[in-house]
Motif scaffolding. Structure first.
Motif, PDB file in Angstrom:
ATOM      1  N   MET A 477       0.854  -1.189   0.000  1.00  0.00           N
ATOM      2  CA  MET A 477       0.000   0.000   0.000  1.00  0.00           C
ATOM      3  C   MET A 477       0.893   1.243   0.000  1.00  0.00           C
ATOM      4  SD  MET A 477      -3.011   1.143   2.661  1.00  0.00           S
ATOM      5  CE  MET A 477      -4.016  -0.307   2.322  1.00  0.00           C
ATOM      6  N   GLN A 478       0.946   1.935  -1.129  1.00  0.00           N
ATOM      7  CA  GLN A 478       1.854   3.068  -1.288  1.00  0.00           C
ATOM      8  C   GLN A 478       1.177   4.423  -1.089  1.00  0.00           C
ATOM      9  OE1 GLN A 478       4.700   2.696  -4.624  1.00  0.00           O
ATOM     10  NE2 GLN A 478       3.757   0.692  -5.038  1.00  0.00           N
ATOM     11  N   TYR A 479      -0.152   4.445  -1.239  1.00  0.00           N
ATOM     12  CA  TYR A 479      -0.899   5.690  -1.078  1.00  0.00           C
ATOM     13  C   TYR A 479      -2.093   5.443  -0.166  1.00  0.00           C
ATOM     14  CZ  TYR A 479       1.819   6.939  -5.204  1.00  0.00           C
ATOM     15  OH  TYR A 479       2.852   7.164  -6.087  1.00  0.00           O
ATOM     16  N   VAL A 480      -2.575   6.497   0.441  1.00  0.00           N
ATOM     17  CA  VAL A 480      -3.773   6.375   1.262  1.00  0.00           C
ATOM     18  C   VAL A 480      -4.971   6.149   0.343  1.00  0.00           C
ATOM     19  CG1 VAL A 480      -5.311   7.546   2.883  1.00  0.00           C
ATOM     20  CG2 VAL A 480      -2.819   7.862   3.057  1.00  0.00           C
ATOM     21  N   PRO A 481      -5.726   5.059   0.550  1.00  0.00           N
ATOM     22  CA  PRO A 481      -6.868   4.786  -0.320  1.00  0.00           C
ATOM     23  C   PRO A 481      -7.910   5.908  -0.262  1.00  0.00           C
ATOM     24  CG  PRO A 481      -6.284   2.838   0.958  1.00  0.00           C
ATOM     25  CD  PRO A 481      -5.484   3.971   1.518  1.00  0.00           C
ATOM     26  N   VAL A 482      -8.520   6.169  -1.391  1.00  0.00           N
ATOM     27  CA  VAL A 482      -9.543   7.211  -1.470  1.00  0.00           C
ATOM     28  C   VAL A 482     -10.689   6.925  -0.499  1.00  0.00           C
ATOM     29  CG1 VAL A 482     -11.251   8.302  -3.001  1.00  0.00           C
ATOM     30  CG2 VAL A 482      -8.963   7.721  -3.861  1.00  0.00           C
ATOM     31  N   ALA A 483     -10.942   5.679  -0.228  1.00  0.00           N
ATOM     32  CA  ALA A 483     -12.025   5.278   0.674  1.00  0.00           C
ATOM     33  C   ALA A 483     -11.851   5.799   2.094  1.00  0.00           C
ATOM     34  CB  ALA A 483     -12.135   3.754   0.700  1.00  0.00           C
ATOM     35  N   LEU A 484     -10.671   6.341   2.407  1.00  0.00           N
ATOM     36  CA  LEU A 484     -10.376   6.788   3.764  1.00  0.00           C
ATOM     37  C   LEU A 484     -10.266   8.306   3.872  1.00  0.00           C
ATOM     38  CD1 LEU A 484      -7.515   4.218   4.567  1.00  0.00           C
ATOM     39  CD2 LEU A 484      -9.987   3.895   4.823  1.00  0.00           C
ATOM     40  N   THR A 485     -10.697   9.040   2.873  1.00  0.00           N
ATOM     41  CA  THR A 485     -10.314  10.453   2.806  1.00  0.00           C
ATOM     42  C   THR A 485     -11.425  11.468   3.063  1.00  0.00           C
ATOM     43  OG1 THR A 485     -10.633  10.404   0.406  1.00  0.00           O
ATOM     44  CG2 THR A 485      -8.404   9.965   1.238  1.00  0.00           C
ATOM     45  N   THR A 486     -12.656  11.020   3.292  1.00  0.00           N
ATOM     46  CA  THR A 486     -13.719  11.994   3.563  1.00  0.00           C
ATOM     47  C   THR A 486     -14.684  11.484   4.617  1.00  0.00           C
ATOM     48  OG1 THR A 486     -15.320  11.181   1.932  1.00  0.00           O
ATOM     49  CG2 THR A 486     -13.655  12.750   1.150  1.00  0.00           C
ATOM     50  N   HIS A 487     -15.404  12.414   5.201  1.00  0.00           N
ATOM     51  CA  HIS A 487     -16.422  12.067   6.191  1.00  0.00           C
ATOM     52  C   HIS A 487     -17.529  11.225   5.563  1.00  0.00           C
ATOM     53  CE1 HIS A 487     -19.283  12.423   9.476  1.00  0.00           C
ATOM     54  NE2 HIS A 487     -20.171  12.884   8.630  1.00  0.00           N
ATOM     55  N   GLU A 488     -17.875  11.480   4.341  1.00  0.00           N
ATOM     56  CA  GLU A 488     -18.927  10.723   3.673  1.00  0.00           C
ATOM     57  C   GLU A 488     -18.534   9.258   3.494  1.00  0.00           C
ATOM     58  OE1 GLU A 488     -19.553  14.823   3.348  1.00  0.00           O
ATOM     59  OE2 GLU A 488     -17.780  13.689   2.616  1.00  0.00           O
ATOM     60  N   LYS A 489     -17.249   9.026   3.326  1.00  0.00           N
ATOM     61  CA  LYS A 489     -16.781   7.657   3.107  1.00  0.00           C
ATOM     62  C   LYS A 489     -16.482   6.925   4.416  1.00  0.00           C
ATOM     63  CE  LYS A 489     -14.798   8.891  -1.378  1.00  0.00           C
ATOM     64  NZ  LYS A 489     -15.864   8.216  -2.150  1.00  0.00           N
ATOM     65  N   LEU A 490     -16.208   7.683   5.477  1.00  0.00           N
ATOM     66  CA  LEU A 490     -15.967   7.115   6.806  1.00  0.00           C
ATOM     67  C   LEU A 490     -16.730   7.966   7.820  1.00  0.00           C
ATOM     68  CD1 LEU A 490     -12.126   6.302   6.831  1.00  0.00           C
ATOM     69  CD2 LEU A 490     -13.995   4.649   6.990  1.00  0.00           C
ATOM     70  N   PRO A 491     -18.031   7.808   7.906  1.00  0.00           N
ATOM     71  CA  PRO A 491     -18.860   8.765   8.639  1.00  0.00           C
ATOM     72  C   PRO A 491     -18.652   8.807  10.145  1.00  0.00           C
ATOM     73  CG  PRO A 491     -20.174   6.932   7.805  1.00  0.00           C
ATOM     74  CD  PRO A 491     -18.840   6.822   7.161  1.00  0.00           C
ATOM     75  N   SER A 492     -18.108   7.747  10.748  1.00  0.00           N
ATOM     76  CA  SER A 492     -17.974   7.734  12.210  1.00  0.00           C
ATOM     77  C   SER A 492     -16.576   7.351  12.692  1.00  0.00           C
ATOM     78  CB  SER A 492     -18.998   6.763  12.819  1.00  0.00           C
ATOM     79  OG  SER A 492     -20.311   7.167  12.551  1.00  0.00           O
ATOM     80  N   ILE A 493     -15.609   7.276  11.807  1.00  0.00           N
ATOM     81  CA  ILE A 493     -14.288   6.760  12.178  1.00  0.00           C
ATOM     82  C   ILE A 493     -13.616   7.636  13.237  1.00  0.00           C
ATOM     83  CG2 ILE A 493     -12.932   8.000  10.421  1.00  0.00           C
ATOM     84  CD1 ILE A 493     -12.553   4.296  11.401  1.00  0.00           C
ATOM     85  N   GLN A 494     -13.048   6.999  14.241  1.00  0.00           N
ATOM     86  CA  GLN A 494     -12.291   7.689  15.280  1.00  0.00           C
ATOM     87  C   GLN A 494     -10.842   7.217  15.331  1.00  0.00           C
ATOM     88  OE1 GLN A 494     -14.226   7.528  19.093  1.00  0.00           O
ATOM     89  NE2 GLN A 494     -16.236   8.038  18.236  1.00  0.00           N
ATOM     90  N   THR A 495     -10.638   5.937  15.101  1.00  0.00           N
ATOM     91  CA  THR A 495      -9.299   5.350  15.175  1.00  0.00           C
ATOM     92  C   THR A 495      -8.989   4.640  13.866  1.00  0.00           C
ATOM     93  OG1 THR A 495      -9.524   5.025  17.561  1.00  0.00           O
ATOM     94  CG2 THR A 495      -7.801   3.773  16.437  1.00  0.00           C
TER      95      THR A 495
END
Length: 564
Positions: A477-495
């Motif tokens: 994994m060389q780049y941060v996946p797009v799936a991790l880059t917005t509130h809409e894609k990770l609506p409740s992530i804390q850790t």
């Protein structure tokens, strides 16, 4: 403009955490399992390092006797009172029947060394209620037949018995703790008493189950004979344990290969069954059937390569089921191996095996709506939504093909809160893979074969309460996946864990729009620079150590973030 910042290497050295038995099993208090501290201290513990151990952090002391010292060594025990205790000292006196008053009620030796102790030392103490001699080299079974003893705790000695022993236990006894001795035989009917609550024979040298030694024990609650050399269990062995009070049988860490059909369901009130650490390689139909009150079944570290048809039937109240760590590894779970066991099941452990698929074939046969934690880590799983053909066999291939078309992954397990899939071979996360898990809070995908191109953009978007996601130690994994880059894609992530990958750059706004993120783990990557406005304002903990950072832009970190 870039400025070099110092990053702190933050190291935590894990300690050893021990649980008392009553604390560990308190998770079943609502099911009527209410152990207390006396249970923990008097034989109810596991000696394999997990999950619970006794407290043996003793110092040195002498009380209840005149205890004469020379410098720091005990020179004479002296005259003793009705309640005495010696801890961690060598006893210079010859302990005989005259050492203690006949009115003594409590005698305790913990971690002591006896110069000499007579076998009749306790035989005339009629008022004795507690005798504890632990880790003191005792080689014989004390005669307490004339006493009013309730607690006999002789853990960690070198006791053995032979056919010459004629002693008995008084009917007042509640705790018999003989764990970690050298006992291979007990007299017929020796374990007897209408008040007996707990019996611990673990860590001895029994080759055969001591069925003949069990007398009338109508109020027995716990029987432990773990860490012996038992090979088989038959129906006759367990008949004396069929009482209304008996709830917990510990047969773990023996060499058991065979359990007779019908042996276990003789105990109609059994709630906890520990059979882990044995040599069980197959489960004939009827062995684990109709245990109507069973809530905890532990079979980990056996030799179950395959769960065959009807291995487990009508375990309607089962809450926790442990099948992990088979050796050889478990590779097959047939679709009909677990019949009517999902009504109450909350915790399922199938970790550290050789499974190539999640057991959807089992989940499709019933509703597992109570399941909240699934441990499937350290297997060979490649696809989390695929139905495995091995769960049906060659003869049922048409059934498999039909079921494959019908499968909606996780639809019968919708209430999973914690899903552990780390250290598998998972290669892809699709947009809809986990969408049936609307209450999922923790997802561990660490140590798989995922990279930024193998996680679709909306792979986690449908998980409204996911607050913990681990994607560390993945494949290239060389780049941060797009799936991790917005509130809409990770609506409740804390850790969020992305450590131990090959990430090299953190472009501006990578995480800025992940508005709930509090802790971010990026250590042990190949990051060379951190641009401005990379992280969200509410971020409080950021791990960046063990990277290749040479430049950090002004304003890269939120004002209150702790960098480590």
């Amino acid at each position: 403009m870039y400025h070099l910042k110092f990053l702190v290497l933050f190291c935590i050295i894990p300690g050893i955490y021990l649980w008392s038995a009553d604390s560990y099993w308190s998770k079943y208090s609502s099911e009527g399992i209410n152990y207390n501290s006396d249970d923990s201290e008097n034989g109810m513990w596991s000696d394999d390092g997990s999950p619970y151990l006794p407290d043996s952090s003793w110092g040195k002391s002498c009380s209840g006797c005149t205890c004469q010292y020379k410098q720091s060594s005990l020179e004479k025990l002296g005259t003793c009172t009705n309640s005495m205790s010696v801890i961690g000292l060598t006893i210079p006196d010859n302990i005989t029947a005259k050492t203690f008053p006949v009115t003594a009620t409590s005698i305790n030796f913990l971690g002591c060394t006896f110069t000499h102790i007579s076998e009749d030392s306790f035989s005339n103490i009629t008022g004795l209620t507690t005798l504890t001699i632990c880790k003191s080299g005792l080689t014989f079974m004390p005669d307490v037949s004339k006493s009013q003893i309730t607690t006999l705790n002789l853990i960690d000695n070198s006791i053995t018995l032979d056919s010459k022993y004629k002693g008995t236990l008084p009917d007042t006894i509640e705790y018999l703790a003989l764990t970690n001795n050298k006992i291979y035989w007990l007299p017929s009917g020796f374990i007897n008493g209408s008040n007996l609550r707990l019996v611990s024979l673990g860590g001895n040298e029994f080759v055969n189950f001591p069925a003949a030694s069990l007398g009338e024990i109508p109020n027995i609650m716990y029987f432990g004979i773990e860490s012996n050399q038992l090979i088989q269990i038959s129906s006759n062995h367990l008949l004396p344990l069929n009482t209304s009070t008996f709830v917990h049988l510990n047969l773990s860490n023996n060499a058991i290969q065979y359990v007779q059909r019908g042996a276990l369901n003789k105990m109609q009130n059994l709630k906890i069954l520990e059979l882990h650490g044995n040599s069980i390689s197959q489960i004939p139909k009827g062995v684990f059937e109709d245990l109507k009150e069973l809530i905890h079944l532990d079979l980990h570290h056996n030799k179950l390569e395959k769960l065959t048809s009807e291995s487990f039937i009508d375990l309607e109240k089962l809450i926790e089921f442990r099948l992990h760590s088979q050796s050889p590894a478990m590779t097959t779970i047939l679709f009909d191996s677990m019949i009517n066991i999902g009504k109450a099941l909350k915790y399922l452990f199938i970790s550290q095996n050789g499974l190539t698929h999640l057991p959807h074939q089992v989940f499709m046969e019933a509703n597992f709506t109570e399941l909240i934690e699934l441990y499937a880590d350290n297997n060979l799983i490649k696809n989390v939504t695929e139905l495995g053909e091995s769960g049906y066999g060659i003869k049922l291939r048409p059934t498999y093909l039909r079921k494959k078309k019908q499968l909606v992954a996780f639809s019968t397990t919708p209430n999973i809160v914690k899903l552990y899939l780390h250290n598998n071979l998972i290669e892809m996360v699709n947009n809809t893979d986990f969408c049936e898990l609307q209450v999922l809070q923790l997802l561990n995908l660490r140590g798989n074969r995922l990279n930024e191109t193998h996680i679709q953009e909306d792979g986690f978007k449908c998980l409204p309460v996911l607050n913990y996601l681990d994607l560390g130690s993945n494949h290239n994994m060389q780049y941060v996946p797009v799936a991790l880059t917005t509130h809409e894609k990770l609506p409740s992530i804390q850790t969020l864990y992305l450590d131990s990958n090959m990430i090299s750059v953190l472009p501006s706004e990578t995480f800025t729009n992940v508005s709930t993120l509090v802790s971010l783990y990026l250590q042990s990557n190949r990051i060379i620079a951190v641009e401005n406005n990379t992280f969200p304002e509410q971020l409080r903990t950021l791990y960046l150590y063990n990277n290749r950072i040479v430049a950090v832009e002004d304003g890269a970190f939120p004002y209150e973030v702790n960098t480590m």
